[in-house]
Design a protein around this motif. Structure first.
Motif, PDB file in Angstrom:
ATOM      1  N   MET A   1      17.085  -8.422   9.383  1.00 26.53           N
ATOM      2  CA  MET A   1      16.515  -7.141   8.991  1.00 26.53           C
ATOM      3  C   MET A   1      15.024  -7.120   9.307  1.00 26.53           C
ATOM      4  N   LEU A   2      14.574  -5.966   9.795  1.00 24.83           N
ATOM      5  CA  LEU A   2      13.159  -5.752  10.043  1.00 24.83           C
ATOM      6  C   LEU A   2      12.741  -4.451   9.347  1.00 24.83           C
ATOM      7  N   ILE A   3      11.745  -4.546   8.460  1.00 25.19           N
ATOM      8  CA  ILE A   3      11.235  -3.383   7.733  1.00 25.19           C
ATOM      9  C   ILE A   3       9.954  -2.924   8.414  1.00 25.19           C
ATOM     10  N   LEU A   4       9.883  -1.647   8.757  1.00 28.19           N
ATOM     11  CA  LEU A   4       8.684  -1.072   9.365  1.00 28.19           C
ATOM     12  C   LEU A   4       7.960  -0.224   8.338  1.00 28.19           C
ATOM     13  N   LEU A   5       6.679  -0.506   8.147  1.00 34.67           N
ATOM     14  CA  LEU A   5       5.866   0.222   7.171  1.00 34.67           C
ATOM     15  C   LEU A   5       4.652   0.851   7.845  1.00 34.67           C
ATOM     16  N   PRO A   6       4.163   1.960   7.287  1.00 33.02           N
ATOM     17  CA  PRO A   6       2.859   2.462   7.699  1.00 33.02           C
ATOM     18  C   PRO A   6       1.785   1.692   6.935  1.00 33.02           C
ATOM     19  N   PRO A   7       0.548   1.725   7.389  1.00 33.48           N
ATOM     20  CA  PRO A   7      -0.529   1.182   6.557  1.00 33.48           C
ATOM     21  C   PRO A   7      -0.819   2.189   5.451  1.00 33.48           C
ATOM     22  N   SER A   8      -1.735   1.860   4.570  1.00 28.57           N
ATOM     23  CA  SER A   8      -2.160   2.832   3.558  1.00 28.57           C
ATOM     24  C   SER A   8      -3.555   3.320   3.901  1.00 28.57           C
ATOM     25  N   GLU A   9      -3.846   4.565   3.559  1.00 23.08           N
ATOM     26  CA  GLU A   9      -5.210   5.051   3.728  1.00 23.08           C
ATOM     27  C   GLU A   9      -6.155   4.298   2.799  1.00 23.08           C
ATOM     28  N   GLY A  10      -5.698   4.047   1.578  1.00 21.05           N
ATOM     29  CA  GLY A  10      -6.498   3.286   0.629  1.00 21.05           C
ATOM     30  C   GLY A  10      -6.448   1.804   0.939  1.00 21.05           C
ATOM     31  N   LYS A  11      -7.624   1.173   0.924  1.00 19.71           N
ATOM     32  CA  LYS A  11      -7.697  -0.262   1.200  1.00 19.71           C
ATOM     33  C   LYS A  11      -8.686  -0.913   0.250  1.00 19.71           C
ATOM     34  N   THR A  12      -8.399  -2.149  -0.118  1.00 15.94           N
ATOM     35  CA  THR A  12      -9.288  -2.924  -0.970  1.00 15.94           C
ATOM     36  C   THR A  12     -10.049  -3.914  -0.109  1.00 15.94           C
ATOM     37  N   ALA A  13     -11.352  -3.755  -0.018  1.00 15.35           N
ATOM     38  CA  ALA A  13     -12.159  -4.640   0.821  1.00 15.35           C
ATOM     39  C   ALA A  13     -12.282  -6.010   0.171  1.00 15.35           C
ATOM     40  N   PRO A  14     -11.895  -7.086   0.858  1.00 15.28           N
ATOM     41  CA  PRO A  14     -12.021  -8.431   0.296  1.00 15.28           C
ATOM     42  C   PRO A  14     -13.481  -8.766  -0.025  1.00 15.28           C
ATOM     43  N   ALA A  15     -13.695  -9.403  -1.158  1.00 12.93           N
ATOM     44  CA  ALA A  15     -15.057  -9.775  -1.563  1.00 12.93           C
ATOM     45  C   ALA A  15     -15.548 -11.015  -0.832  1.00 12.93           C
ATOM     46  N   GLN A  16     -14.610 -11.839  -0.378  1.00  8.93           N
ATOM     47  CA  GLN A  16     -14.977 -13.065   0.324  1.00  8.93           C
ATOM     48  C   GLN A  16     -13.842 -13.473   1.247  1.00  8.93           C
ATOM     49  N   GLY A  17     -14.144 -14.399   2.128  1.00  9.79           N
ATOM     50  CA  GLY A  17     -13.142 -14.866   3.068  1.00  9.79           C
ATOM     51  C   GLY A  17     -13.688 -14.901   4.479  1.00  9.79           C
ATOM     52  N   SER A  18     -12.998 -15.597   5.344  1.00 10.19           N
ATOM     53  CA  SER A  18     -13.395 -15.684   6.743  1.00 10.19           C
ATOM     54  C   SER A  18     -13.080 -14.378   7.463  1.00 10.19           C
ATOM     55  N   PRO A  19     -13.790 -14.082   8.554  1.00 10.35           N
ATOM     56  CA  PRO A  19     -13.461 -12.892   9.344  1.00 10.35           C
ATOM     57  C   PRO A  19     -12.086 -13.003   9.988  1.00 10.35           C
ATOM     58  N   VAL A  20     -11.569 -11.880  10.460  1.00 12.48           N
ATOM     59  CA  VAL A  20     -10.256 -11.855  11.089  1.00 12.48           C
ATOM     60  C   VAL A  20     -10.255 -12.696  12.364  1.00 12.48           C
ATOM     61  N   ASP A  21      -9.158 -13.414  12.578  1.00 18.33           N
ATOM     62  CA  ASP A  21      -8.920 -14.166  13.802  1.00 18.33           C
ATOM     63  C   ASP A  21      -7.786 -13.458  14.525  1.00 18.33           C
ATOM     64  N   LEU A  22      -8.102 -12.693  15.559  1.00 17.39           N
ATOM     65  CA  LEU A  22      -7.102 -11.839  16.198  1.00 17.39           C
ATOM     66  C   LEU A  22      -5.914 -12.618  16.743  1.00 17.39           C
ATOM     67  N   GLU A  23      -6.157 -13.794  17.245  1.00 13.85           N
ATOM     68  CA  GLU A  23      -5.068 -14.559  17.835  1.00 13.85           C
ATOM     69  C   GLU A  23      -4.220 -15.275  16.793  1.00 13.85           C
ATOM     70  N   ALA A  24      -4.677 -15.295  15.536  1.00 12.14           N
ATOM     71  CA  ALA A  24      -3.907 -15.927  14.465  1.00 12.14           C
ATOM     72  C   ALA A  24      -2.974 -14.931  13.778  1.00 12.14           C
ATOM     73  N   LEU A  25      -3.131 -13.643  14.093  1.00 13.12           N
ATOM     74  CA  LEU A  25      -2.250 -12.636  13.522  1.00 13.12           C
ATOM     75  C   LEU A  25      -0.882 -12.695  14.193  1.00 13.12           C
TER      76      LEU A  25
END
Length: 250
Positions: A1-25
């Motif tokens: 099974m594969l579930i397809l979702l839309p993103p949400s307009e509302g987002k919670t900005a992380p307070a800390q963490g490393s930046p996105v690694d595009l190739e790790a997604l």
């Protein structure tokens, strides 16, 4: 099974963490396409007419300003960054490692910025809609259509596809060669059935959350209907051609 979702307009900005690694997604083959959209988004967001291009009002100016530093902003699991009605109903923010691991195999969020990510993928908060025409890239649904076709068609092959997306995100990729079931939600009140956006998002979220974390997953549309009948508030389920309608009490 594969579930397809839309993103949400509302987002919670992380307070800390490393930046996105595009190739790790999920789907690292999309990294260069993601980079192009992100670079263009940062540039547009710094323009005087940035709010107009992105189709938002002055109340979201801070969200648009955050786009300018997209590549250095902290990232967190998409399940915790997306925080709209559907995601709240799925209770994704409370998912632990086990739930995120299952969801990484079963769920793809179709995104105007990332193309497709799993709930476990670390991303920063951003403001961008699939209905946007972004700089020289143009309409984002058209842009992503050519990039997502191979990636997602391969992923969906032989699986039941449960589609909880809105129309602008459906336009970015339509499954072919798979058992594809779009989830429709109607409210029944006084003998009349109508579509109510907020309630539809909430019910799709309940369904997605249950399916993403369950021990066993539906293998057919009939199995999906059985799973939907167990969702809180659902009073009727009807299967149609490539569509399932969940009726909830008003």
């Amino acid at each position: 099974m594969l579930i397809l979702l839309p993103p949400s307009e509302g987002k919670t900005a992380p307070a800390q963490g490393s930046p996105v690694d595009l190739e790790a997604l999920a789907h690292p083959a999309l990294a260069s396409a993601r980079r192009r959209v992100g670079d263009t988004l940062a540039k547009v967001s710094d323009q005087r007419n940035g709010l107009d291009v992105l189709g938002v009002g002055p109340g979201l100016a801070d969200d648009v300003a955050r786009n300018r530093t997209l590549w250095v902003n902290p990232a967190d699991a998409a399940a915790r960054v997306y925080s709209g009605v559907l995601y709240d109903a799925a209770d994704m923010g409370a998912w632990g490692d086990a739930e995120l691991s299952r969801a990484a195999e079963r769920v793809r969020i179709i995104s105007a910025l990332w193309g497709a990510v799993s709930p476990a993928d670390p991303i920063p908060a951003y403001r961008l809609s699939m209905s946007t025409s972004l700089g020289r890239i143009g309409p984002l649904a058209s842009y992503w259509r050519k990039h997502l076709a191979e990636e997602l068609s391969h992923l969906a092959d032989g699986r039941l596809v449960v589609d909880c997306r809105s129309s602008s995100y459906v336009a970015a990729w339509r499954p072919t060669g798979a058992e594809h079931v779009a989830v429709r939600v109607e409210r029944e009140l006084g003998g009349q059935r109508t579509v109510v956006s907020h309630m539809a998002k909430h019910t799709r979220g309940l369904l997605a959350g249950a399916l993403a974390t369950a021990d066993a997953v539906p293998e057919s549309a009939a199995d999906l209907a059985d799973a939907a009948r167990a969702i809180d508030g659902v009073v009727d389920v009807t299967l149609g051609v490539r569509e399932i309608t969940l009726v909830v009490a008003g």
